[in-house]
Design a protein around this motif. Structure first.
Motif, PDB file in Angstrom:
ATOM      1  N   GLU A 128     -10.646 -12.165   0.580  1.00  0.00           N
ATOM      2  CA  GLU A 128     -10.381 -13.577   0.302  1.00  0.00           C
ATOM      3  C   GLU A 128     -10.406 -13.850  -1.197  1.00  0.00           C
ATOM      4  O   GLU A 128      -9.543 -14.554  -1.729  1.00  0.00           O
ATOM      5  CB  GLU A 128     -11.400 -14.459   1.010  1.00  0.00           C
ATOM      6  N   ALA A 129     -11.389 -13.282  -1.907  1.00  0.00           N
ATOM      7  CA  ALA A 129     -11.516 -13.525  -3.349  1.00  0.00           C
ATOM      8  C   ALA A 129     -10.337 -12.936  -4.129  1.00  0.00           C
ATOM      9  O   ALA A 129      -9.958 -13.478  -5.165  1.00  0.00           O
ATOM     10  CB  ALA A 129     -12.825 -12.937  -3.860  1.00  0.00           C
ATOM     11  N   LEU A 130      -9.777 -11.853  -3.632  1.00  0.00           N
ATOM     12  CA  LEU A 130      -8.669 -11.201  -4.341  1.00  0.00           C
ATOM     13  C   LEU A 130      -7.297 -11.589  -3.796  1.00  0.00           C
ATOM     14  O   LEU A 130      -6.282 -11.064  -4.241  1.00  0.00           O
ATOM     15  CB  LEU A 130      -8.837  -9.676  -4.277  1.00  0.00           C
ATOM     16  N   ALA A 131      -7.268 -12.516  -2.852  1.00  0.00           N
ATOM     17  CA  ALA A 131      -6.012 -12.899  -2.208  1.00  0.00           C
ATOM     18  C   ALA A 131      -4.977 -13.443  -3.186  1.00  0.00           C
ATOM     19  O   ALA A 131      -3.779 -13.331  -2.943  1.00  0.00           O
ATOM     20  CB  ALA A 131      -6.278 -13.929  -1.106  1.00  0.00           C
ATOM     21  N   GLY A 132      -5.389 -13.995  -4.294  1.00  0.00           N
ATOM     22  CA  GLY A 132      -4.457 -14.536  -5.280  1.00  0.00           C
ATOM     23  C   GLY A 132      -3.933 -13.502  -6.250  1.00  0.00           C
ATOM     24  O   GLY A 132      -3.237 -13.847  -7.198  1.00  0.00           O
ATOM     25  N   ASN A 133      -4.262 -12.235  -6.034  1.00  0.00           N
ATOM     26  CA  ASN A 133      -3.835 -11.164  -6.932  1.00  0.00           C
ATOM     27  C   ASN A 133      -2.914 -10.204  -6.182  1.00  0.00           C
ATOM     28  O   ASN A 133      -3.282  -9.668  -5.145  1.00  0.00           O
ATOM     29  CB  ASN A 133      -5.043 -10.390  -7.461  1.00  0.00           C
ATOM     30  N   LEU A 134      -1.732  -9.993  -6.729  1.00  0.00           N
ATOM     31  CA  LEU A 134      -0.761  -9.096  -6.124  1.00  0.00           C
ATOM     32  C   LEU A 134      -0.720  -7.768  -6.867  1.00  0.00           C
ATOM     33  O   LEU A 134      -0.700  -7.739  -8.090  1.00  0.00           O
ATOM     34  CB  LEU A 134       0.632  -9.716  -6.148  1.00  0.00           C
ATOM     35  N   CYS A 135      -0.691  -6.693  -6.100  1.00  0.00           N
ATOM     36  CA  CYS A 135      -0.507  -5.355  -6.658  1.00  0.00           C
ATOM     37  C   CYS A 135       0.720  -4.762  -5.987  1.00  0.00           C
ATOM     38  O   CYS A 135       0.797  -4.721  -4.760  1.00  0.00           O
ATOM     39  CB  CYS A 135      -1.742  -4.485  -6.399  1.00  0.00           C
ATOM     40  N   ARG A 136       1.641  -4.310  -6.782  1.00  0.00           N
ATOM     41  CA  ARG A 136       2.879  -3.766  -6.228  1.00  0.00           C
ATOM     42  C   ARG A 136       2.845  -2.245  -6.115  1.00  0.00           C
ATOM     43  O   ARG A 136       3.798  -1.634  -5.667  1.00  0.00           O
ATOM     44  CB  ARG A 136       4.052  -4.221  -7.088  1.00  0.00           C
ATOM     45  N   CYS A 137       1.755  -1.615  -6.536  1.00  0.00           N
ATOM     46  CA  CYS A 137       1.690  -0.148  -6.551  1.00  0.00           C
ATOM     47  C   CYS A 137       0.840   0.452  -5.438  1.00  0.00           C
ATOM     48  O   CYS A 137       1.032   1.612  -5.103  1.00  0.00           O
ATOM     49  CB  CYS A 137       1.114   0.348  -7.880  1.00  0.00           C
ATOM     50  N   THR A 138      -0.122  -0.276  -4.913  1.00  0.00           N
ATOM     51  CA  THR A 138      -1.083   0.341  -3.994  1.00  0.00           C
ATOM     52  C   THR A 138      -1.096  -0.354  -2.647  1.00  0.00           C
ATOM     53  O   THR A 138      -0.497  -1.397  -2.444  1.00  0.00           O
ATOM     54  CB  THR A 138      -2.522   0.259  -4.542  1.00  0.00           C
ATOM     55  N   GLY A 139      -1.839   0.218  -1.745  1.00  0.00           N
ATOM     56  CA  GLY A 139      -2.106  -0.409  -0.463  1.00  0.00           C
ATOM     57  C   GLY A 139      -3.419  -1.156  -0.508  1.00  0.00           C
ATOM     58  O   GLY A 139      -3.972  -1.490   0.522  1.00  0.00           O
ATOM     59  N   TYR A 140      -3.973  -1.364  -1.664  1.00  0.00           N
ATOM     60  CA  TYR A 140      -5.183  -2.146  -1.919  1.00  0.00           C
ATOM     61  C   TYR A 140      -6.478  -1.420  -1.549  1.00  0.00           C
ATOM     62  O   TYR A 140      -7.538  -1.887  -1.898  1.00  0.00           O
ATOM     63  CB  TYR A 140      -5.153  -3.521  -1.229  1.00  0.00           C
ATOM     64  N   GLU A 141      -6.434  -0.300  -0.856  1.00  0.00           N
ATOM     65  CA  GLU A 141      -7.672   0.345  -0.419  1.00  0.00           C
ATOM     66  C   GLU A 141      -8.516   0.804  -1.611  1.00  0.00           C
ATOM     67  O   GLU A 141      -9.725   0.624  -1.621  1.00  0.00           O
ATOM     68  CB  GLU A 141      -7.391   1.513   0.523  1.00  0.00           C
ATOM     69  N   LYS A 142      -7.893   1.387  -2.625  1.00  0.00           N
ATOM     70  CA  LYS A 142      -8.648   1.826  -3.806  1.00  0.00           C
ATOM     71  C   LYS A 142      -9.217   0.639  -4.577  1.00  0.00           C
ATOM     72  O   LYS A 142     -10.280   0.725  -5.165  1.00  0.00           O
ATOM     73  CB  LYS A 142      -7.786   2.715  -4.696  1.00  0.00           C
ATOM     74  N   ILE A 143      -8.515  -0.476  -4.546  1.00  0.00           N
ATOM     75  CA  ILE A 143      -9.022  -1.692  -5.185  1.00  0.00           C
ATOM     76  C   ILE A 143     -10.267  -2.173  -4.446  1.00  0.00           C
ATOM     77  O   ILE A 143     -11.281  -2.500  -5.071  1.00  0.00           O
ATOM     78  CB  ILE A 143      -7.926  -2.782  -5.229  1.00  0.00           C
ATOM     79  N   LEU A 144     -10.207  -2.176  -3.125  1.00  0.00           N
ATOM     80  CA  LEU A 144     -11.383  -2.566  -2.332  1.00  0.00           C
ATOM     81  C   LEU A 144     -12.534  -1.605  -2.571  1.00  0.00           C
ATOM     82  O   LEU A 144     -13.699  -2.023  -2.694  1.00  0.00           O
ATOM     83  CB  LEU A 144     -11.035  -2.630  -0.842  1.00  0.00           C
ATOM     84  N   ASP A 145     -12.238  -0.305  -2.669  1.00  0.00           N
ATOM     85  CA  ASP A 145     -13.275   0.681  -2.990  1.00  0.00           C
ATOM     86  C   ASP A 145     -13.921   0.371  -4.326  1.00  0.00           C
ATOM     87  O   ASP A 145     -15.146   0.469  -4.478  1.00  0.00           O
ATOM     88  CB  ASP A 145     -12.691   2.102  -3.025  1.00  0.00           C
ATOM     89  N   ALA A 146     -13.113  -0.003  -5.318  1.00  0.00           N
ATOM     90  CA  ALA A 146     -13.632  -0.314  -6.649  1.00  0.00           C
ATOM     91  C   ALA A 146     -14.547  -1.525  -6.612  1.00  0.00           C
ATOM     92  O   ALA A 146     -15.608  -1.531  -7.247  1.00  0.00           O
ATOM     93  CB  ALA A 146     -12.477  -0.554  -7.622  1.00  0.00           C
ATOM     94  N   VAL A 147     -14.177  -2.546  -5.862  1.00  0.00           N
ATOM     95  CA  VAL A 147     -15.006  -3.753  -5.766  1.00  0.00           C
ATOM     96  C   VAL A 147     -16.319  -3.423  -5.067  1.00  0.00           C
ATOM     97  O   VAL A 147     -17.397  -3.838  -5.520  1.00  0.00           O
ATOM     98  CB  VAL A 147     -14.265  -4.900  -5.053  1.00  0.00           C
ATOM     99  N   ARG A 148     -16.244  -2.643  -3.999  1.00  0.00           N
ATOM    100  CA  ARG A 148     -17.465  -2.243  -3.299  1.00  0.00           C
ATOM    101  C   ARG A 148     -18.382  -1.452  -4.237  1.00  0.00           C
ATOM    102  O   ARG A 148     -19.593  -1.668  -4.272  1.00  0.00           O
ATOM    103  CB  ARG A 148     -17.130  -1.392  -2.069  1.00  0.00           C
ATOM    104  N   SER A 149     -17.791  -0.534  -4.983  1.00  0.00           N
ATOM    105  CA  SER A 149     -18.576   0.287  -5.925  1.00  0.00           C
ATOM    106  C   SER A 149     -19.204  -0.577  -7.018  1.00  0.00           C
ATOM    107  O   SER A 149     -20.369  -0.389  -7.374  1.00  0.00           O
ATOM    108  CB  SER A 149     -17.666   1.347  -6.546  1.00  0.00           C
ATOM    109  N   ALA A 150     -18.450  -1.516  -7.540  1.00  0.00           N
ATOM    110  CA  ALA A 150     -18.980  -2.423  -8.569  1.00  0.00           C
ATOM    111  C   ALA A 150     -20.115  -3.268  -8.009  1.00  0.00           C
ATOM    112  O   ALA A 150     -21.099  -3.534  -8.711  1.00  0.00           O
ATOM    113  CB  ALA A 150     -17.868  -3.307  -9.117  1.00  0.00           C
ATOM    114  N   ALA A 151     -20.005  -3.681  -6.760  1.00  0.00           N
ATOM    115  CA  ALA A 151     -21.046  -4.490  -6.142  1.00  0.00           C
ATOM    116  C   ALA A 151     -22.338  -3.685  -5.994  1.00  0.00           C
ATOM    117  O   ALA A 151     -23.436  -4.227  -6.137  1.00  0.00           O
ATOM    118  CB  ALA A 151     -20.598  -5.006  -4.775  1.00  0.00           C
TER     119      ALA A 151
END
Length: 153
Positions: A128-151
């Protein structure tokens, strides 16, 4: 007009600013802060996300005249020093969430905003927090991994 504001903790004065030009243009072209990216210019992609007085905004939608006397924090301002990454930035690198890098600054600022409000978000809250951000290169899984790791950090 002369624009007076605080950017990344430093007082700034910029001459010759048209009050109707975007904050994004001022940051990138007048202040030489290229971190925020110019993609859609319609507030749809999140690549230009910054803080304006501690509120997450799309800098392409903010007129320069609205910034007078206010505080702006860009992705460059999150890092403790020029030579050091913020833990969120490091998490994105370590998780491989940085591909072309165009969306990355906006995602990092949005993640920073999320974790400041909720240091242990669920996957649904991250999405929900990242819903306003579009990435045209990935399937978002690595981005979610990064957020989880940062948390966790």
């Amino acid at each position: 007009m002369r624009l007076t504001c605080v950017v990344n903790g430093e007082p700034r004065e910029i001459d010759g600013v048209w009050e109707g030009e975007s904050l994004l243009y001022v940051l990138r072209e007048r202040m030489q802060l290229p971190g925020s990216k110019n993609a859609c210019e319609q507030g749809e992609c999140g690549s230009c996300s910054v803080y304006l007085d501690d509120v997450l905004v799309c800098s392409c939608l903010v007129a320069a005249g609205q910034v007078e006397g206010r505080t702006v924090t860009t992705v460059e301002g999150l890092a403790p020093t020029e030579d050091e990454l913020h833990p969120i930035q490091a998490a994105f690198v370590e998780a491989g969430a940085v591909q072309c890098g165009f969306c990355t600054p906006g995602l990092i600022v949005a993640t920073h905003d999320l974790l400041a409000r909720n240091p242990s978000p669920s996957d649904a809250e991250i999405r929900e927090a990242l819903a306003g951000n579009l990435c045209r290169c990935t399937g978002y899984e690595k981005i979610l991994d990064a957020v989880r790791s940062a948390a966790e950090a």
